[in-house]
Design a protein around this motif. Structure first.
Motif, short mmCIF file in Angstrom:
data_model
loop_
_atom_site.label_atom_id
_atom_site.label_comp_id
_atom_site.label_asym_id
_atom_site.label_seq_id
_atom_site.Cartn_x
_atom_site.Cartn_y
_atom_site.Cartn_z
N SER A 7 0.81 -1.22 0.00
CA SER A 7 0.00 0.00 0.00
C SER A 7 0.84 1.26 0.00
O SER A 7 0.30 2.36 0.00
CB SER A 7 -0.91 0.01 1.23
OG SER A 7 -0.14 0.24 2.39
N GLY A 8 2.15 1.11 0.03
CA GLY A 8 3.00 2.31 0.07
C GLY A 8 3.32 2.78 1.47
O GLY A 8 4.05 3.74 1.65
N THR A 42 5.57 -4.14 -2.84
CA THR A 42 5.99 -3.16 -3.85
C THR A 42 6.82 -2.09 -3.16
O THR A 42 6.31 -1.05 -2.77
CB THR A 42 4.76 -2.51 -4.51
OG1 THR A 42 3.84 -2.17 -3.47
CG2 THR A 42 4.08 -3.45 -5.47
N ILE A 43 8.09 -2.40 -3.03
CA ILE A 43 9.00 -1.53 -2.26
C ILE A 43 10.18 -1.15 -3.15
O ILE A 43 10.96 -2.02 -3.55
CB ILE A 43 9.47 -2.27 -0.98
CG1 ILE A 43 8.24 -2.59 -0.12
CG2 ILE A 43 10.50 -1.44 -0.21
CD1 ILE A 43 8.49 -3.53 1.03
N PRO A 44 10.30 0.12 -3.49
CA PRO A 44 11.40 0.54 -4.37
C PRO A 44 12.76 0.23 -3.73
O PRO A 44 12.88 0.23 -2.49
CB PRO A 44 11.21 2.05 -4.51
CG PRO A 44 9.78 2.30 -4.14
CD PRO A 44 9.42 1.24 -3.14
N PRO A 102 8.45 -8.02 -5.78
CA PRO A 102 7.69 -8.90 -6.69
C PRO A 102 8.62 -9.57 -7.70
O PRO A 102 9.51 -8.93 -8.25
CB PRO A 102 6.72 -7.93 -7.38
CG PRO A 102 6.50 -6.84 -6.38
CD PRO A 102 7.83 -6.70 -5.67
N LYS A 161 -1.20 7.88 -0.21
CA LYS A 161 -0.20 6.99 -0.83
C LYS A 161 -0.76 6.28 -2.05
O LYS A 161 -0.14 6.26 -3.10
CB LYS A 161 0.31 5.97 0.19
CG LYS A 161 1.20 6.57 1.28
CD LYS A 161 2.63 6.77 0.80
CE LYS A 161 3.45 7.69 1.70
NZ LYS A 161 3.61 7.23 3.06
N CYS A 162 -1.90 5.60 -1.91
CA CYS A 162 -2.45 4.81 -3.03
C CYS A 162 -3.46 5.61 -3.84
O CYS A 162 -4.01 5.11 -4.80
CB CYS A 162 -3.16 3.58 -2.50
SG CYS A 162 -2.06 2.24 -2.13
N ALA A 175 8.27 -5.41 -11.85
CA ALA A 175 9.17 -4.38 -11.32
C ALA A 175 10.51 -4.44 -12.05
O ALA A 175 11.22 -3.45 -12.13
CB ALA A 175 9.37 -4.60 -9.83
N GLN A 176 10.82 -5.63 -12.57
CA GLN A 176 12.08 -5.80 -13.30
C GLN A 176 11.89 -5.25 -14.72
O GLN A 176 10.88 -5.53 -15.36
CB GLN A 176 12.46 -7.28 -13.37
CG GLN A 176 12.76 -7.93 -12.02
CD GLN A 176 11.52 -8.28 -11.22
OE1 GLN A 176 10.41 -8.06 -11.66
NE2 GLN A 176 11.70 -8.84 -10.04
N VAL A 205 3.83 -0.72 -10.83
CA VAL A 205 4.21 -1.82 -9.97
C VAL A 205 5.18 -1.34 -8.88
O VAL A 205 5.35 -1.99 -7.85
CB VAL A 205 4.77 -2.98 -10.80
CG1 VAL A 205 6.07 -2.59 -11.47
CG2 VAL A 205 4.94 -4.24 -10.00
N LEU A 206 5.77 -0.18 -9.09
CA LEU A 206 6.74 0.35 -8.14
C LEU A 206 6.19 1.48 -7.28
O LEU A 206 6.60 1.68 -6.14
CB LEU A 206 7.98 0.88 -8.88
CG LEU A 206 8.78 -0.18 -9.64
CD1 LEU A 206 9.62 0.48 -10.72
CD2 LEU A 206 9.65 -0.97 -8.70
N HIS A 258 15.80 -0.48 -11.79
CA HIS A 258 14.67 -0.09 -12.64
C HIS A 258 14.96 1.17 -13.43
O HIS A 258 14.43 1.37 -14.51
CB HIS A 258 13.37 0.01 -11.83
CG HIS A 258 13.40 1.02 -10.74
ND1 HIS A 258 13.33 2.36 -10.98
CD2 HIS A 258 13.50 0.88 -9.40
CE1 HIS A 258 13.38 3.02 -9.84
NE2 HIS A 258 13.49 2.15 -8.86
N LEU A 310 10.56 7.84 -10.02
CA LEU A 310 9.30 7.47 -9.38
C LEU A 310 8.67 8.66 -8.68
O LEU A 310 9.35 9.58 -8.24
CB LEU A 310 9.54 6.35 -8.35
CG LEU A 310 10.06 5.03 -8.89
CD1 LEU A 310 10.28 4.05 -7.74
CD2 LEU A 310 9.11 4.43 -9.92
N LYS A 365 7.07 10.32 -5.59
CA LYS A 365 7.17 10.14 -4.13
C LYS A 365 6.07 10.93 -3.44
O LYS A 365 5.84 12.09 -3.78
CB LYS A 365 8.53 10.70 -3.63
CG LYS A 365 9.69 9.81 -4.00
CD LYS A 365 9.89 8.76 -2.91
CE LYS A 365 11.03 7.84 -3.30
NZ LYS A 365 10.93 6.54 -2.68
#
Lengths: 137, 572
Positions: A65-66, A94-96, A114, B149-150, B350-351, B383-384, B489, B493, B495
Motif C-alpha cells: 500500500s505504500g 511493492t517496495i522501491p 515482486p 499513498k495509493c 518491477a524488473q 508496480v513500483l 529499474h 518514481l 514520491k
C-alpha cells in the motif's frame, strides 16, 4: 527430530492485498514450517504480540500500500521494546530499491520484491531462522 | 442455470464434411504428429491457457459443431450480444479513455485531472487512498503512513470540492472507485456539484459500490455483507429516482483477477455478484428494467490474449441470457453487459519496467477486440509506485495509437467466427455455469463468501500459478527468464511525502473546529436512526451529513454503531 520453524506471516495497516502473503504462507508451510497467518489489518503492536505468544522464529510482513516506510520501522521498534529482536524480521511487497536499502539499514533483515523466487525466500527463512533457533534454542 | 441448447438443431460454422477437406485434415494430423514440441522456458504450458484451460494445436469445424449462429452469435447490437452491444461498435463511437488517477491531497489530484483532460482524456476516474477506502479520516491512528499513498485523501465535502475545482461536473463523466463507503462518496459528489449549481440529475458517471467482491478479493470492507446489501439497494433506488445518468454499481472482476483468480473464476464470480445485486433489487420490490441498465461491469485485461477476448464475449452472452431468461427483463438495455477494462496490474513487472508498456499494449488490444466500452491502460511504473505524469502520458498514448493508427477498430468483433475463439468462448460460458451451480449449492453468493469458498478457490489458483513460474512452465520476461543482472529499474518514481499526511490531518482538525457542531451532530443522529429503519432511504440523510461537513470517518462510525464491522477469519 527438531521442532519445525515457526513463522508469522503478517499484513499490517489498511492494506488488503493478501495474494502475496497467502502464497508465501503456503510456500513456507509446504517447505515444512509451521505458519501462523495473522489475517488483515493488524497493528504493529498486534503483530509483535502474536509473534511472541506463538514463539515464532520469524515474522514476514507483506505491504503493497505504500506505507512500508512507516509500518516496517514501527515493528522493528516494537520488537526492540519487547526484547524480542532476535526474531528474524523480513518482508516484501511493492517496495522501491532505495526504500528497501533504508529499511535494511534500520533493522529489517531482508526485503523481497515482486518476482522474487519462492525458493529464494524459503532458503532465506530456513537459513536465518535456523540460526536464530540455534542461538535461542 | 440457462440451458439454451435444449431442443434446437445447430446451424453454425460447421460445414458438411467435404472429401478433400477430410483428406487434408488427415494429412495435417500425420504431419503434426511427427513434429517435436519445443523444450525450454515456457514449453511446459503449451497445452493450457494461463488459467489452465486446455488448448489444442489447431481448431476446426468439429470444435464448433454445437454452435448455433442465431442463438449463440447473432449480430452486434442484438441478443445475446456475443459480438458486441452496439451495431457498429467503434465505428460510431470509440471507447472512453479513462485513466484512474489520484494521489496526495485533493489539490494535487485536481492538477493531474486538468493535465489529463488537456491531453485528450475523455472522462475522470478517482483513485482514493486507503484510509478513505476503509472509512478512516486522515488523522485516525489506523491511517498512519497511508494518507495520500495509493490515491487521494478525501475526508469531507471540503476535499471533494477542491478535487473538482474548475471541472464542469455537468459535462464530464466521473468514475469513483470506492466500495465500503461508496454511499458517502456519492453523497459528497452530489453535494459538491449542487454547491456549484449543477443538479444531481445532470451528473453522469459510475460509482464502483461493488461490496461483494470486497469480501471475495479486494478486502476493503467496513460493514458485514447483509446490512451492506441494504445500503446497495438504497443507492439503486436513489439513483433510479434522482440520478438518471448515474451508473449505480460497477460489478468488478478486476480485483478478483488481481487477487490471483483464473479468467473463468473472474468471469463466473463477477457475474454471480451481478446477479446477486439484480436479485436484491427485485427482492426489494424494484422492477428489473427500472435499474438493470444502470449496472455496469469492470474486467481485467490479462496477458493471455485470446482467453481474455473470449472472456468478454462469454460475459456478454451469459449476462444477456440470464437477464432475459432468468430475471425476465424485457428492455434490451437490461440484457446488455457494458464494461470498463483495466490492464492487469499483476502482469506488470518491477524488473525492466519499460517492458510493461508492451504488455499493456497487448492487453489493451485484447480489451478492444473484446468490445470494451472504456479502458484504463496501466502505466509502466505502477508496480513500483503511483505513476508519474510521463508514464501516464505513455499509457494514454498507447490507447490513442490503438484507436487511431492500427485500424483494429474498423471491423466489429473481427475474431468472431474463428473456430478457436468460438470454441473457447463457449467453453468459458460452460465453466462459468458450473461455478454458478456450485454457488447455488451454498445458498447464494453471501453464503459462499461466509463459507470462504471464493477466497479458497482464488488462493488455490494463485498458488498453482506461482508454482508454474517457479518451474518455468510459464515465463515472465525479465523475472524468471531473460533477467538482467543488477536490475536497477532506472526510472524516476513519484514520491508521496509525509507532509501530505500531516497537512491532511491538520485540515481535518480545522474543519471540525470551524463547522456548526450542532448541525453536524443532528445530521449524524438522523442518519443513525435511518440505519435502523429499512424503509427510510439512507442517501438523503448521507447528503445532509456531508453538507453539514461531517467527515467520512464520523459518518462511518455512526453507521458502524448500528451495523457493526466485518471481520474475516484468516485462512491461507
Amino acid at each position: 527430530m527438531p521442532r519445525p520453524l515457526r513463522i508469522v506471516v503478517a499484513k499490517a495497516g489498511l492494506d488488503g492485498h493478501d495474494r502475496g502473503a497467502k502464497v508465501i504462507a503456503r510456500a513456507l508451510r509446504d517447505a515444512g514450517m509451521e505458519v501462523i497467518y495473522t489475517g488483515l489489518f493488524q497493528t504493529p503492536e498486534q503483530i509483535v504480540q502474536t509473534a511472541i505468544q506463538e514463539d515464532a522464529d520469524g515474522i514476514g510482513l507483506s505491504i503493497l500500500s505504500g506505507a512500508h516506510m512507516t509500518l516496517f520501522p514501527l515493528i522493528v521498534e516494537q520488537l526492540k521494546a519487547q526484547g524480542a529482536d532476535d526474531i528474524v524480521f523480513f518482508g516484501g511487497g511493492t517496495i522501491p530499491p532505495e526504500d528497501a536499502a533504508e529499511l535494511k539499514a534500520r533493522g529489517v533483515r531482508e526485503i523481497f520484491t515482486p518476482g522474487a523466487p519462492l525458493a529464494e525466500i524459503i532458503d532465506f527463512v530456513q537459513r536465518e531462522c535456523g540460526k536464530r533457533r540455534e542461538l535461542v534454542g | 442455470m440457462i440451458d439454451s441448447r435444449a431442443n434446437s438443431k445447430p446451424s453454425g460454422l460447421s460445414a458438411p464434411p467435404d472429401h478433400e477437406f477430410v483428406h487434408q485434415k488427415e494429412q495435417w494430423e500425420a504431419a503434426a504428429s511427427r513434429g517435436k514440441s519445443r523444450t525450454g522456458p515456457g514449453s511446459g504450458a503449451l497445452d493450457r491457457t494461463i488459467s489452465d484451460l486446455p488448448l489444442k494445436t489447431i481448431y476446426g469445424p468439429e470444435d464448433v459443431r454445437d454452435l448455433d449462429l442465431a442463438r449463440d452469435l447473432s449480430y452486434p447490437g442484438q441478443y445475446p450480444y456475443t459480438r458486441g452491444i452496439h451495431p457498429n461498435m467503434y465505428r460510431d463511437r470509440l471507447w472512453t479513455m479513462r485513466q484512474f488517477a489520484g494521489f496526495g491531497n485533493a489539490q494535487q489530484t485536481n492538477e493531474r485531472y486538468h493535465f489529463l483532460l488537456s491531453q485528450g482524456q475523455m472522462g475522470l476516474s478517482v483513485a482514493f487512498d486507503m484510509p478513505t477506502l476503509m472509512g478512516f479520516d486522515s488523522d485516525a491512528q489506523q491511517a498512519r503512513g497511508e494518507v495520500g499513498k495509493c490515491g487521494v485523501a478525501v475526508d469531507s465535502l471540503a476535499d471533494m470540492e477542491v478535487l473538482f475545482d474548475g471541472i464542469d461536473m455537468g459535462e464530464i463523466t466521473t468514475s469513483m472507485t470506492i466500495n465500503g463507503p461508496a454511499c458517502i462518496a456519492l453523497a459528497q459528489y452530489v453535494a459538491a456539484a449542487e454547491k456549484k449549481g449543477i443538479p444531481r440529475k445532470a451528473l453522469g458517471g459510475t460509482i464502483q459500490a461493488d461490496i461483494l467482491k470486497e469480501y471475495i478479493a479486494q478486502k476493503e470492507w467496513i460493514f458485514p455483507p447483509r446490512p451492506h446489501m441494504r445500503i446497495i439497494v438504497d443507492m439503486m433506488k436513489f439513483c433510479r429516482d434522482e440520478m438518471p445518468k448515474w451508473n449505480t454499481i460497477s460489478i468488478s472482476g478486476y480485483h478478483i483477477r488481481e487477487a490471483g483468480s483464473t479468467a473463468v473464476q473472474e468471469l463466473a464470480f463477477t457475474l454471480a455478484d451481478g446477479f446477486a445485486y439484480v436479485e436484491a433489487g427485485i427482492k426489494a420490490g424494484m422492477d428489473v428494467d427500472s435499474f438493470a441498465s444502470r449496472l455496469s461491469f469492470f474486467f481485467n485485461a490479462h496477458i493471455d490474449f485470446f482467453e481474455e477476448i473470449c472472456k468478454y464475449r462469454a460475459a456478454r452472452r451469459i449476462y444477456a441470457r440470464h437477464m432475459r431468461e432468468r430475471y425476465g427483463a424485457k428492455d434490451p438495455r437490461s440484457w446488455q453487459l457494458r464494461f470498463h477494462t483495466q490492464t492487469a496490474g499483476c502482469s506488470a513487472t518491477a524488473q525492466q519496467p519499460e517492458n510493461n508498456i508492451v504488455r499493456v499494449a497487448y492487453e489493451a488490444l485484447a480489451a478492444v477486440l473484446g468490445g470494451t466500452q472504456s479502458l484504463h491502460t496501466n502505466s509502466m511504473d505502477e508496480v513500483l509506485a503511483l505513476p508519474t505524469e510521463k508514464s501516464v502520458e505513455i499509457a494514454l498514448r498507447t490507447q490513442q495509437v490503438l484507436a487511431y493508427e492500427t485500424n483494429a477498430t474498423n471491423v466489429v468483433d473481427p475474431l468472431g467466427g474463428s473456430y478457436f475463439i468460438e470454441s473457447l468462448t463457449d467453453q468459458m460460458e460452460r465453466e462459468a455455469e458450473a461455478y454458478f451451480r456450485q454457488i447455488e449449492e451454498f445458498g447464494g453468493v453471501i453464503e459462499a463468501i461466509e463459507a470462504g469458498f471464493f477466497q479458497r478457490e482464488i488462493a488455490d489458483a494463485s498458488y498453482r500459478y506461482q508454482r508454474s513460474l517457479e518451474t518455468k512452465d510459464r515465463v515472465i520476461v525479465g523475472v524468471n527468464c531473460f533477467e538482467k543482472p543488477e536490475d536497477d529499474h532506472g526510472i524516476d518514481l513519484l514520491k508521496i511525502g509525509d507532509e501530505i499526511e500531516r497537512g491532511q490531518a491538520r485540515s481535518v482538525e480545522r474543519l471540525r473546529a470551524g463547522r456548526d457542531a450542532g448541525k453536524t451532530q443532528e445530521a449524524l443522529r438522523r442518519l443513525k436512526r435511518a440505519c435502523t429503519d429499512p424503509a427510510d432511504n439512507l442517501m438523503p440523510h448521507l447528503i445532509e451529513c456531508v453538507n453539514a461537513y461531517a467527515t467520512e470517518g464520523e459518518i462511518v462510525e455512526a453507521m458502524v454503531e448500528v451495523y457493526g464491522r466485518y471481520t474475516e477469519s484468516p485462512a491461507f
